[in-house]
Motif scaffolding. Structure first.
Motif, PDB file in Angstrom:
ATOM      1  N   UNK A   1     -31.893   3.695  29.010  1.00 17.91           N
ATOM      2  CA  UNK A   1     -31.369   3.827  27.659  1.00 17.91           C
ATOM      3  C   UNK A   1     -29.987   3.235  27.468  1.00 17.91           C
ATOM      4  N   UNK A   2     -29.262   3.000  28.553  1.00 13.05           N
ATOM      5  CA  UNK A   2     -27.937   2.382  28.452  1.00 13.05           C
ATOM      6  C   UNK A   2     -28.047   0.881  28.209  1.00 13.05           C
ATOM      7  N   UNK A   3     -28.953   0.232  28.908  1.00 14.65           N
ATOM      8  CA  UNK A   3     -29.022  -1.231  28.862  1.00 14.65           C
ATOM      9  C   UNK A   3     -30.002  -1.773  27.824  1.00 14.65           C
TER      10      UNK A   3
ATOM     11  N   UNK B   1     -27.619  -7.527  31.934  1.00 12.85           N
ATOM     12  CA  UNK B   1     -27.968  -6.202  31.430  1.00 12.85           C
ATOM     13  C   UNK B   1     -29.223  -5.620  32.071  1.00 12.85           C
ATOM     14  N   UNK B   2     -29.975  -6.438  32.807  1.00 15.99           N
ATOM     15  CA  UNK B   2     -31.187  -5.915  33.448  1.00 15.99           C
ATOM     16  C   UNK B   2     -31.090  -5.837  34.961  1.00 15.99           C
ATOM     17  N   UNK B   3     -30.093  -6.470  35.573  1.00 20.72           N
ATOM     18  CA  UNK B   3     -29.975  -6.477  37.032  1.00 20.72           C
ATOM     19  C   UNK B   3     -29.656  -5.081  37.565  1.00 20.72           C
TER      20      UNK B   3
ATOM     21  N   UNK C   1     -20.333  -2.991  32.389  1.00 14.58           N
ATOM     22  CA  UNK C   1     -20.132  -2.936  33.833  1.00 14.58           C
ATOM     23  C   UNK C   1     -19.365  -1.698  34.267  1.00 14.58           C
ATOM     24  N   UNK C   2     -18.361  -1.297  33.469  1.00 11.15           N
ATOM     25  CA  UNK C   2     -17.632  -0.068  33.800  1.00 11.15           C
ATOM     26  C   UNK C   2     -18.562   1.134  33.803  1.00 11.15           C
ATOM     27  N   UNK C   3     -19.446   1.217  32.797  1.00 18.64           N
ATOM     28  CA  UNK C   3     -20.359   2.363  32.697  1.00 18.64           C
ATOM     29  C   UNK C   3     -21.469   2.283  33.732  1.00 18.64           C
ATOM     30  N   UNK C   4     -22.014   1.104  33.929  1.00 19.44           N
ATOM     31  CA  UNK C   4     -23.165   0.949  34.815  1.00 19.44           C
ATOM     32  C   UNK C   4     -22.788   0.939  36.289  1.00 19.44           C
TER      33      UNK C   4
ATOM     34  N   UNK D   1     -28.497   0.849   9.089  1.00 19.16           N
ATOM     35  CA  UNK D   1     -29.428   1.742   9.784  1.00 19.16           C
ATOM     36  C   UNK D   1     -28.724   2.600  10.815  1.00 19.16           C
ATOM     37  N   UNK D   2     -27.924   1.953  11.671  1.00 16.73           N
ATOM     38  CA  UNK D   2     -27.231   2.682  12.733  1.00 16.73           C
ATOM     39  C   UNK D   2     -26.146   3.589  12.157  1.00 16.73           C
ATOM     40  N   UNK D   3     -25.521   3.169  11.065  1.00 21.07           N
ATOM     41  CA  UNK D   3     -24.481   3.992  10.460  1.00 21.07           C
ATOM     42  C   UNK D   3     -25.028   5.218   9.764  1.00 21.07           C
ATOM     43  N   UNK D   4     -26.152   5.068   9.062  1.00 20.32           N
ATOM     44  CA  UNK D   4     -26.731   6.197   8.335  1.00 20.32           C
ATOM     45  C   UNK D   4     -27.547   7.114   9.241  1.00 20.32           C
ATOM     46  N   UNK D   5     -28.147   6.548  10.283  1.00 27.25           N
ATOM     47  CA  UNK D   5     -28.930   7.348  11.231  1.00 27.25           C
ATOM     48  C   UNK D   5     -28.418   7.076  12.646  1.00 27.25           C
ATOM     49  N   UNK D   6     -27.262   7.610  13.003  1.00 31.70           N
ATOM     50  CA  UNK D   6     -26.699   7.344  14.338  1.00 31.70           C
ATOM     51  C   UNK D   6     -27.595   7.805  15.486  1.00 31.70           C
ATOM     52  N   UNK D   7     -28.487   8.753  15.187  1.00 34.31           N
ATOM     53  CA  UNK D   7     -29.401   9.215  16.230  1.00 34.31           C
ATOM     54  C   UNK D   7     -30.296   8.085  16.734  1.00 34.31           C
ATOM     55  N   UNK D   8     -30.452   7.033  15.924  1.00 33.62           N
ATOM     56  CA  UNK D   8     -31.218   5.865  16.350  1.00 33.62           C
ATOM     57  C   UNK D   8     -30.747   5.372  17.717  1.00 33.62           C
ATOM     58  N   UNK D   9     -29.424   5.350  17.911  1.00 36.59           N
ATOM     59  CA  UNK D   9     -28.855   4.941  19.204  1.00 36.59           C
ATOM     60  C   UNK D   9     -28.569   6.121  20.114  1.00 36.59           C
ATOM     61  N   UNK D  10     -27.996   7.182  19.571  1.00 38.78           N
ATOM     62  CA  UNK D  10     -27.558   8.298  20.408  1.00 38.78           C
ATOM     63  C   UNK D  10     -28.724   8.959  21.133  1.00 38.78           C
ATOM     64  N   UNK D  11     -29.888   8.989  20.511  1.00 33.48           N
ATOM     65  CA  UNK D  11     -31.047   9.585  21.169  1.00 33.48           C
ATOM     66  C   UNK D  11     -31.488   8.769  22.381  1.00 33.48           C
ATOM     67  N   UNK D  12     -31.187   7.472  22.353  1.00 31.13           N
ATOM     68  CA  UNK D  12     -31.560   6.594  23.469  1.00 31.13           C
ATOM     69  C   UNK D  12     -30.565   6.702  24.618  1.00 31.13           C
ATOM     70  N   UNK D  13     -29.284   6.802  24.296  1.00 31.72           N
ATOM     71  CA  UNK D  13     -28.248   6.779  25.342  1.00 31.72           C
ATOM     72  C   UNK D  13     -27.906   8.153  25.911  1.00 31.72           C
ATOM     73  N   UNK D  14     -28.166   9.231  25.187  1.00 32.24           N
ATOM     74  CA  UNK D  14     -27.690  10.559  25.607  1.00 32.24           C
ATOM     75  C   UNK D  14     -28.274  10.973  26.962  1.00 32.24           C
TER      76      UNK D  14
END
Length: 502
Positions: free
Chosen positions: A83-85, A131-133, A262-265, A478-491
């Motif tokens: 979900x990060x990459x 991003x995939x390595x 890279x810092x996160x991964x 889309x991402x601004x009005x429904x932030x869960x679109x991204x947050x649900x993937x990364x959390x």
């Protein structure tokens, strides 16, 4: 095999374009359509990865390829996404497609469209590979692949100061790469593995504290050059100002994300003790960058240069989120990465369109009254500006707000008074961000044109310009009005990331 195919399509197409006088190549008139076709096919493969991805298991690497690369050195060709990459992979494919679509009717000055298209496709291959390595050496190889094509794009199709800008870009990034490689190998040798998923699972187990601190510091500096982290950012304004539109879009929209990704991964999960020891320094550099970037924007007279300095400030919020070492902060950083890619990519597309019509990016020469002389262009520019300044309901708001919230409650091992101070300074930077974007809009979209004849010479946006702008506007909404679109993937992946830190 999805990601092998996703990288093979642009890589093979680029190699074909570089074969001299081959009969199977498209002619010059068809080059634009060929680039759109190849990048569109790559985007479709990326979208198929979205449908094949199991979002209920987003914390695990999926769609993986794991083959022996070099047995004697225990190197593996290991690819996969979590979900990060995954959002960054799709963003890369989308922006590359939009750049080639835009280039079809707005080619860069200087000709040689065949080489330009090939370089963008090589650049896409390197970005997707980064991003995939899931092997450190493979990650570093892809991380370096992007340098030469971007250097060439700036050098061959840039503005009057392109040689100095390209030279500064390559020198800074090569220096950062040397520090990065030293830091990664230091941690990997002590951990006994190059596998990024295994390093994340161990959370620094078996790596001495001093090695973690040294390794993280080296990686922080190496990734910080690409991020860009103040004071290692000075290559960025020149590179953005001189690069052609497509180069600026990919540089801001994707290449800067490689540093924070890279810092996160790599850095935080493989050297958590080093992350704790260096977090305060990272947070300090982040907020200095936020304020410095905003003040520098207020002093700029060139549109592209102002947008470039705005990236220093916006990526400062991303770095601040990482420095908190909390799930809230890192989620903010990942959200900020995507939001910045969408909004700043749109801003650079619009800056290119402004320069095409006015023949300059100088704000004084552009003058005012764009709402009267080019209302559609001015409307898109207004949207992008208010999205970038963090208006609630648009994508730019959530990354900055959550980063400040993360700074208010940092990891328990960190100094809360220091991070609360960082939060206050970051809040001041957000106010200054609003100031310079509103100043920009007041200067060029409102008022009267400097020359009343401008209305007769400014053409309406083309279909290809709309095609490049509208998807970014839609995703920003889309991402601004429904932030869960991204947050649900990364959390989920972020919680797993901190299993051995918090």
């Amino acid at each position: 095999m999805i990601f092998l195919l996703m990288m093979a399509i642009p890589a093979c197409a680029a190699l074909a374009l570089l074969v001299p006088k081959a009969r199977f190549l498209p002619d010059d008139a068809s080059l634009g359509r060929f680039g759109i076709l190849v990048s569109g096919a790559t985007l479709l493969v990326g979208l198929s990865a979205l449908t094949a991805f199991d979002f209920s298991r987003a914390s695990r690497a999926q769609l993986a390829v794991d083959r022996v690369w070099e047995p004697s050195l225990d190197l593996r060709f290991h690819l996969g996404v979590d979900g990060i990459s995954l959002p960054l992979v799709v963003l890369t494919a989308l922006l590359t497609f939009l750049c080639l679509l835009y280039t079809y009717r707005h080619p860069p000055a200087g000709g040689r469209l065949r080489l330009f298209t090939a370089l963008l496709l090589v650049l896409e291959t390197g970005m997707l590979g980064t991003f995939t390595a899931l092997d450190l050496i493979l990650f570093f190889v892809f991380f370096e692949v992007v340098l030469i094509p971007m250097f060439a794009v700036i050098l061959l199709w840039g503005g009057p100061g392109r040689r100095a800008a390209a030279t500064k870009f390559i020198l800074y990034t090569l220096l950062g790469s040397g520090l990065l490689l030293a830091g990664m190998l230091l941690v990997a040798v002590n951990a006994g593995t190059l596998d990024m998923t295994e390093l994340a699972r161990r959370h620094g187990a078996g790596v001495p504290h001093g090695v973690q601190v040294t390794g993280f510091l080296l990686m922080m500096l190496g990734f910080g050059v690409k991020a860009p982290m103040w004071p290692l950012h000075t290559w960025l304004p020149d590179a953005h100002t001189e690069a052609p539109t497509a180069g600026s879009v990919l540089l801001a929209g994707v290449l800067l994300k490689m540093g924070t990704y890279g810092l996160v991964r790599v850095a935080v999960p493989s050297a958590p003790d080093g992350a704790r020891s260096c977090a305060a320094a990272l947070g300090l550099l982040a907020v200095v960058g936020i304020v410095y970037g905003a003040l520098a924007c207020l002093a700029q007279t060139d549109l592209k240069r102002m947008i470039a300095y705005s990236s220093v400030g916006h990526m400062g919020f991303v770095l601040l989120g990482i420095a908190t070492l909390t799930p809230v902060g890192v989620n903010a950083a990942l959200f900020g990465n995507i939001a910045h890619g969408l909004i700043t990519g749109l801003l650079f597309f619009l800056a290119g369109s402004v320069k095409d019509r006015y023949g300059t990016g100088d704000l004084a020469r552009i003058g005012g009254g764009m709402l009267g002389t080019a209302p559609r262009l001015a409307s898109f520019l207004t949207f992008a500006a208010v999205a970038s300044l963090g208006l609630p309901g648009l994508a730019g708001f959530w990354g900055e707000m959550l980063a400040l919230l993360g700074a208010y409650r940092p990891d328990a091992a960190l100094s809360r008074p220091a991070f609360v101070t960082f939060m206050a300074v970051g809040g001041l930077g957000a106010v200054l961000t609003a100031a310079y974007f509103l100043r920009l809009l007041a200067k060029i979209t409102h008022g009267r044109p400097r020359d009343s004849s401008d209305a007769a010479v400014l053409t309406a946006p083309t279909v290809y310009e709309y095609a490049a702008w509208v998807p970014l506007v839609a995703l920003t909404l889309l991402v601004g009005l429904w932030p869960k679109t991204l947050l649900a993937v990364t959390s989920g992946p972020v919680r797993a990331l901190f299993g051995g830190i918090g």
